[in-house]
Enzyme design. Structure first.
Site, PDB file in Angstrom:
ATOM      1  N   GLU A 140       0.708  -1.161  -0.102  1.00 50.63           N
ATOM      2  CA  GLU A 140      -0.040  -0.089  -0.020  1.00 50.63           C
ATOM      3  C   GLU A 140       1.010   1.091  -0.094  1.00 50.63           C
ATOM      4  OE1 GLU A 140      -3.087  -0.291  -0.509  1.00 50.63           O
ATOM      5  OE2 GLU A 140      -3.931  -2.090   0.298  1.00 50.63           O
ATOM      6  N   HIS A 163      -2.679   1.820   8.183  1.00 55.78           N
ATOM      7  CA  HIS A 163      -4.042   1.142   7.530  1.00 55.78           C
ATOM      8  C   HIS A 163      -4.057  -0.092   8.378  1.00 55.78           C
ATOM      9  CE1 HIS A 163      -6.343  -1.282   4.888  1.00 55.78           C
ATOM     10  NE2 HIS A 163      -5.335  -2.102   4.734  1.00 55.78           N
ATOM     11  N   HIS A 165      -7.520  -3.285   9.736  1.00 54.54           N
ATOM     12  CA  HIS A 165      -8.603  -4.028   9.464  1.00 54.54           C
ATOM     13  C   HIS A 165      -9.577  -4.206  10.726  1.00 54.54           C
ATOM     14  CE1 HIS A 165      -6.156  -6.437   5.788  1.00 54.54           C
ATOM     15  NE2 HIS A 165      -6.303  -4.910   5.485  1.00 54.54           N
ATOM     16  N   HIS A 235     -12.932  -3.406   3.488  1.00 57.43           N
ATOM     17  CA  HIS A 235     -11.367  -3.568   3.383  1.00 57.43           C
ATOM     18  C   HIS A 235     -10.738  -3.160   4.793  1.00 57.43           C
ATOM     19  CE1 HIS A 235      -6.955  -3.216   1.470  1.00 57.43           C
ATOM     20  NE2 HIS A 235      -7.069  -3.686   2.827  1.00 57.43           N
TER      21      HIS A 235
HETATM   22  P1  13P Z   1       0.911  -5.681   3.114  1.00 57.89           P
HETATM   23  O1  13P Z   1       1.446  -6.855   3.785  1.00 57.89           O
HETATM   24  O2  13P Z   1       1.766  -5.524   1.733  1.00 57.89           O
HETATM   25  O3  13P Z   1       1.294  -4.313   3.914  1.00 57.89           O
HETATM   26  O4  13P Z   1      -0.416  -5.549   2.619  1.00 57.89           O
HETATM   27  C1  13P Z   1      -1.359  -5.538   3.860  1.00 57.89           C
HETATM   28  C2  13P Z   1      -2.457  -5.175   3.384  1.00 57.89           C
HETATM   29  O5  13P Z   1      -3.369  -4.991   4.612  1.00 57.89           O
HETATM   30  C3  13P Z   1      -2.953  -4.861   2.275  1.00 57.89           C
HETATM   31  O6  13P Z   1      -3.931  -3.686   2.262  1.00 57.89           O
HETATM   32 ZN    ZN Z   2      -5.544  -4.068   4.091  1.00 61.66          ZN
END
Ligand code: 13P
Ligand code: ZN
Length: 290
Positions: A140, A163, A165, A235
């Site tokens: 990302e 970022h 989840h 996401h």
């Molecule tokens: P990476 O392992 O490349 O950081 O990706 C994880 C992710 O959450 C992609 O949206």
């Molecule tokens: Zn992600």
């Protein structure tokens, strides 16, 4: 330069290179170490919260303020790689980035084996890794670096992007009506007074885009002009702040509100939420933006 000075500087360089071979760049740079270990602390929280399955989520922080001339002289340990965007405001700047495919729970223990420090090339379109190991940055990276470029361009004091989840917020993003402008913001603010106090700009919405894409990066930047945290539909979320602890806190208060809403629903009722008057009273009392 006299011959003794040349000798001293050569010795210093070979000492740096020896230290690099023996250990981490962080050993010689305590301020940089402190910032990288803030990332490790947050990575641990993300895992404990259940928001970081496998390699889920990524973090980058701008560490340019903690880079001295020794680090500036470090030789790249990888070839130049394209960012996929041209970002002139961050040329020559340094970032600590989680590695792609790396786990937050591992990063919490070993930040320099699960992330790396990169330098943006003078064309603003490429980067090299300078320490400790050739750990490729997160997939990302376009979203993260586009946003960091905007911080510098706009004179913002923000230096961290996250970022992650978060389960409850992502679940809510699967319901179309919640994705209309500011519907989720108003709902989440009304669950507990602290949410508006500590996430005063609310939650922006980015309709589903392919992970890692330039489209996702551009849509994220647009929403961040109005919000500090944005939802990536179905996401995760992307959050910004002065440092990574504060970025984490904003997501944490929003997700707490989402949990309160879902708990009430699970008990079989819709939560009444704070009234408009109560929210206005809060806004006035704590001098929050309208
Ligand atoms: P990476 O392992 O490349 O950081 O990706 C994880 C992710 O959450 C992609 O949206
Ligand atoms: Zn992600």
């Amino acid at each position: 330069m006299g011959s003794s000075q040349i000798l001293r500087s050569t010795n210093q360089k070979s000492l740096q290179n020896a230290c690099r071979q023996m250990g981490s760049i962080l050993e010689l740079h305590p301020d940089l170490r402190k910032k990288v270990y803030e990332v490790a602390e947050v990575a641990g929280y993300l895992w404990q919260k259940g928001w970081a399955e496998r390699n889920g989520g990524n973090i980058t922080i701008n560490v340019t303020d903690f880079v001295n001339s020794e680090i500036c002289h470090l030789k790249p340990i990888t070839e130049e790689k394209s960012i996929g965007l041209v970002l002139p405001a961050i040329k020559g700047q340094y970032f600590y980035c989680k590695g792609t495919g790396k786990r937050m729970r591992d990063l919490a223990k070993n930040p320099m084996e699960n992330g790396s420090i990169i330098r943006i090339s003078d064309d603003g379109a490429h980067y090299v890794i300078v320490a400790d190991y050739p750990v490729q940055p997160t997939s990302e990276l376009p979203s993260h670096l586009l946003v960091h470029n905007w911080f510098i361009e706009s004179g913002s004091p923000y230096r961290a992007t996250l970022h992650t989840h978060p389960i409850d917020l992502i679940a809510m993003s699967h319901h179309g009506p919640f994705l209309l402008k500011d519907v989720l913001t108003e709902l989440l603010w009304s669950m507990i007074p602290e949410t508006k106090a500590f996430c005063p700009k609310g939650l922006g919405i980015v309709p589903y885009c392919l992970p890692s894409s330039k489209e996702l990066a551009e849509a994220t930047l647009k929403e961040l002009e109005d919000y500090d945290v944005v939802m990536w539909e179905k996401h995760g979320v992307f959050a910004i702040d002065t440092d990574i602890i504060n970025a984490f806190d904003q997501v944490d208060v929003l997700n707490k509100s989402a949990q309160i809403y879902i708990s009430a629903k699970n008990m079989g009722f819709s939560p009444s939420g704070m009234s408009k008057e109560q929210l206005q009273e809060m806004t006035k009392a704590f001098n929050l933006p309208k």
